[in-house]
Design an enzyme around this catalytic site. Structure first.
Site, PDB file in Angstrom:
ATOM      1  N   SER A 668       0.813  -1.213   0.000  1.00 26.22           N
ATOM      2  CA  SER A 668       0.000   0.000   0.000  1.00 26.22           C
ATOM      3  C   SER A 668       0.849   1.267   0.000  1.00 26.22           C
ATOM      4  O   SER A 668       0.320   2.365  -0.209  1.00 26.22           O
ATOM      5  CB  SER A 668      -0.949   0.008   1.205  1.00 26.22           C
ATOM      6  OG  SER A 668      -0.210   0.087   2.408  1.00 26.22           O
ATOM      7  N   LYS A 711      -6.226   5.075   7.874  1.00 31.41           N
ATOM      8  CA  LYS A 711      -5.038   5.822   7.465  1.00 31.41           C
ATOM      9  C   LYS A 711      -5.320   7.324   7.398  1.00 31.41           C
ATOM     10  O   LYS A 711      -4.534   8.149   7.890  1.00 31.41           O
ATOM     11  CB  LYS A 711      -4.560   5.314   6.109  1.00 31.41           C
ATOM     12  CG  LYS A 711      -3.994   3.905   6.149  1.00 31.41           C
ATOM     13  CD  LYS A 711      -3.633   3.416   4.757  1.00 31.41           C
ATOM     14  CE  LYS A 711      -3.050   2.013   4.794  1.00 31.41           C
ATOM     15  NZ  LYS A 711      -2.748   1.486   3.442  1.00 31.41           N
TER      16      LYS A 711
END
Length: 811
Positions: A668, A711
């Site tokens: 990611s 996030k």
């Protein structure tokens, strides 16, 4: 097939506040949860429920049901409802009893009876034992019995007396007397005066006279022997007569009971057992005589206890051990949900008694397991609980394979060996097992146990979420109503219900899906109700739900709070403003128990002359997983495809996650890694007020990643703690836009322009945003426009390649 090409530069799309969480149709939400009916059955799991119904309906070997789903998804509730519905229309279960095996006591016999008959048999055999315990001894003490004994023995006694008298007369005629002693008959010679001859007188007689006496003595001995034989026959006749009398008396007591038992239970193949009971009673009448009150009154107290214990041991043989009774079960097949499926709780056990220093047992000590109680019906088990006891899992499979239930004796080697052990007859098993477990556990068992698929041929998989539509929203609202009814709490207002639905979308991880983990929703309802009650509110408002969510998050936020404090105090270096070359803010997600949270991670890059390409420090020291290593190779592929058309690439770029001491896994951060490599090569600084997440492919397209909500919130929390500047934000993959289910405070900050979220399709878009420099696109000649980032990267790579070439020439 042509490869995807980079499109001309442009900024990523900025998301509006309305795109950061689900937009719910308020017309589908009532003003109050009190306005809807409580949820009575699970909805939104049609495929799983159809599979369960199919498995419950099919009558074939191996079609047991394995249900997989997350805890709190309603898997057990749905299974319980469907199983009970199927059991209600199925045939009633059978009663099972264990009976004494008179031919082999170590192998008790199992017998099946229609529901309710097992308890009746147990009661009727107990009545038979009471009759043996009380009525038979009383019959032997009765006056009529004594008179009958006297009537039977008097003729035999007269014959006995006559036999003795005749023998004595015959002996007297030969000059002998026959006296009865404790040792039998004694022959004594008589003198002429009719008196017994003393031994010394007999020894003094002439030899011819002694010879005659001896001959007559032999003749008398023959008479005595014959009399003894006749007397023995008379004694045998007396015993036989008394035995017949005793049997007649006992038969008068129990024969009608046995006859009633045969009439009631004969159709169930128990006549032979009742005949064996009757024969055993007749064979042990002496013991019943010994326990009469008259006999016991003549014994010491210690012996009375021993005789009584022996009597009870004898009477236990006539009883029935009611293993399973359906008398108290509702109409239909039995349903058993075993919540502690240990070996003995599933398969049953045999208990033992300490007796004179050893362990003994019999058929009355056989205890049933859950499989016995569910025989002919349904057994519901939790897979993880069954696997906790390996023996339980092995024996469960054996039962399903053999279709037979066996209760075994002592299996623990630490238990002293019993004096008596049993091997009860097996019970045919015709039940269906419903196994419920988590998806990962179920998959592991299916992969590692080759018998699993053969024994559990029906799989029912519970969806973790359902689409946001009128049906699912209604189900959630009705579920809230059910919780308020069951827990006697206040109703929820529309705003509160809306926030509960947002909470469900967050659990699902998508704006267009609602989680089916109703257990989590139920817990939040209870927590919000507690807060409302503490404030004395008559209804549960939006503020109560928001506070319940915040306090729940706060209870699990010790680690993320400590990490954020370390960033704020400078222990962990993370910049949230300014420009820095060779450094970018990536984002990572951590899982602590059930709580996931995001935090920014500083990714740095240094470049120089070489031929190693991209070097990931974590990969070199074996602190990265396979997926992260794959992402690094993808970066090399992108760089080769973008800049290596005309000449081989000759550079070294070292990248690392600074101050990261755990294993790095996942791809990611590959988009952020690509940006920092390109900017380090070009010497272009990167904005530190923007964090980047996203996976990138070899063509520069940004791909979806996990944990995007956590996030974004992790970077927002750090920026908010330092003070929002209005320029800070996060770049996410465009496909991840639907996965955003952000907290209200983050949504408010975006609406007010204090924080930003951009959705990028390609790496070039993210590059332009974090650098302010266009990435650039090749023209017809294959060149990048002057001043673009890619033009700078190309120039640097050419210089590095030239330097490597010169180095090689000089060498």
């Amino acid at each position: 097939m042509a490869s995807p090409q980079a499109r001309p530069g442009g900024l990523p799309a900025e998301l509006g506040h309305e795109q950061l969480r689900a937009v719910l149709d308020l017309s589908l939400i009532p003003e109050s949860s009190a306005q809807v009916a409580p949820l009575d059955r699970l909805t939104g799991q049609d495929r799983a429920q159809e599979a369960i119904a199919f498995g419950l309906g099919i009558d074939a070997e191996g079609y047991n049901i394995a249900i997989s789903g997350l805890p709190g998804s309603g898997r057990t509730t749905a299974a319980r409802q469907l199983v009970h519905a199927a059991a209600a229309v199925a045939a009633n279960g059978q009663d099972w009893v264990y009976l004494h095996n008179f031919s082999d006591p170590s192998h008790p016999r199992a017998a099946a009876l229609p529901d309710g008959f097992g308890a009746r048999l147990h009661h009727d055999l107990a009545a038979l034992a009471d009759a043996c315990r009380n009525n038979i001894p009383q019959a032997f003490e009765s006056d009529s019995y004594q008179e009958r004994v006297k009537a039977v023995l008097e003729p035999l006694n007269k014959v006995r007396e006559n036999t003795i008298e005749e023998m004595q007369r015959a002996a007297s005629s030969q000059g002998f007397a026959v006296n009865m002693t404790a040792m039998g008959f004694a022959i004594v010679p008589l003198g002429k005066d009719g008196r017994p001859l003393a031994p010394e007188v007999l020894a003094g007689l002439p030899s011819d006279m002694r010879g005659q006496i001896e001959k007559r003595s032999e003749f008398v001995e023959g008479l005595v022997d014959q009399a003894l034989r006749d007397l023995r026959k008379l004694d045998a006749s007396a015993r036989d007569a008394i035995t017949r009398l005793d049997q007649d008396v006992a038969a008068f007591v129990v024969a009608h009971i046995i006859e009633e038992l045969n009439e009631r239970y004969g159709p169930f193949d128990l006549s032979a057992h009742f005949k064996a009971i009757q024969d055993d009673i007749m064979a042990n009448l002496a013991q019943f005589k010994a326990i009469s009150q008259g006999a016991l009154s003549q014994l010491p107290a210690q012996l009375v206890a021993q005789v009584t214990a022996e009597r009870e041991a004898l009477l236990r043989r006539y009883s029935a051990n009611l293993l399973v009774s359906q008398a108290d079960t509702d109409k239909g097949a039995p349903v058993v949900e075993e919540r502690n499926p240990t070996y003995h709780n599933l398969l049953g056990r045999i208990d033992y008694e300490a007796h004179f220093g050893s362990f003994t047992t019999d058929f009355t000590h056989i205890r049933p397991g859950a499989l016995h109680r569910a025989n002919g019906g349904f057994l519901v088990l939790q897979l993880e609980d069954v696997l906790f006891d390996p023996r339980a899992w092995l024996m469960l499979k054996r039962t399903l394979k053999t279709r037979e239930l066996h209760v075994e004796g002592v299996g623990d080697l630490l238990t002293p060996m019993p004096a008596v052990n049993l091997a009860p007859e097996g019970v045919p098993f015709s039940g269906k097992v419903v196994l419920i477990g988590e998806p990962l556990t179920m998959a592991m068992v299916e992969m590692l146990d080759p018998e699993f698929r053969r024994l559990f041929k029906v799989r029912a998989e519970f969806e973790p979420d359902a689409p946001v539509d009128a049906r699912t929203i209604a189900a959630h609202v009705r579920f809230v109503r059910r919780v308020t009814d069951e827990c006697s709490i206040s109703p929820f207002t529309r705003d509160a219900l809306e926030e509960l639905l947002h909470f469900s979308t967050r659990l699902a991880g998508r704006q267009d899906r609602l989680s089916t983990r109703f257990g989590q929703l139920s817990d939040l309802c209870k927590e919000a109700a507690h807060l409302a009650s503490s404030n004395g509110s008559a209804t549960i408002e939006l503020a109560h739900v928001l506070k319940a969510i915040d306090t729940r998050r706060g209870r699990a936020s010790m680690i993320p709070d400590r990490l954020r404090e370390m960033i704020l105090e400078g222990t962990r270096r993370v910049e949230t403003d300014g420009l820095v070359a060779g450094q970018i803010n990536g984002l990572a997600v951590y899982q602590v128990g059930t709580h996931a949270f995001g935090t920014p991670m500083r990714i740095s890059c240094r470049t120089g002359v070489g031929r190693q390409g991209v070097v990931a420090i974590e990969r070199e020291v074996e602190r990265s997983g396979a997926i992260h290593s794959k992402g690094v190779l993808v970066l090399n592929g992108y760089l080769t495809g973008t800049f290596g058309h005309d000449q081989p690439l000759a550079f070294t770029a070292s990248i690392t996650f600074e101050q990261s001491y755990d294993e790095v896994e996942g791809d990611s951060a590959s988009c952020a890694e690509l940006i920092v490599i390109l900017c380090a090569l070009a010497g272009v600084p990167i904005r530190q007020d923007i964090a980047v997440t996203g996976s990138v492919d070899q063509f520069g397209r940004i791909q979806a990643v996990g944990g995007v909500t956590e996030k974004v919130e992790g970077f927002f929390d750090v920026c908010n703690a330092r003070g929002l500047t209005g320029t800070q934000g996060v770049i996410i993959p465009a496909p991840n836009s639907v996965h955003l289910t952000l907290r209200p405070d983050v949504v408010d900050a975006v609406r007010d322009g204090r924080f930003h979220i951009w959705a990028a399709d390609r790496a070039e878009e993210a590059i332009e945003l974090v650098t302010g420099v266009s990435a650039g696109a090749r023209d017809s000649l294959g060149n990048y426009p002057v001043g673009t980032l890619f033009a700078k990267v190309t120039a640097v790579l050419e210089e590095l390649s030239t330097a490597v070439g010169k180095d090689k020439t000089q060498a």
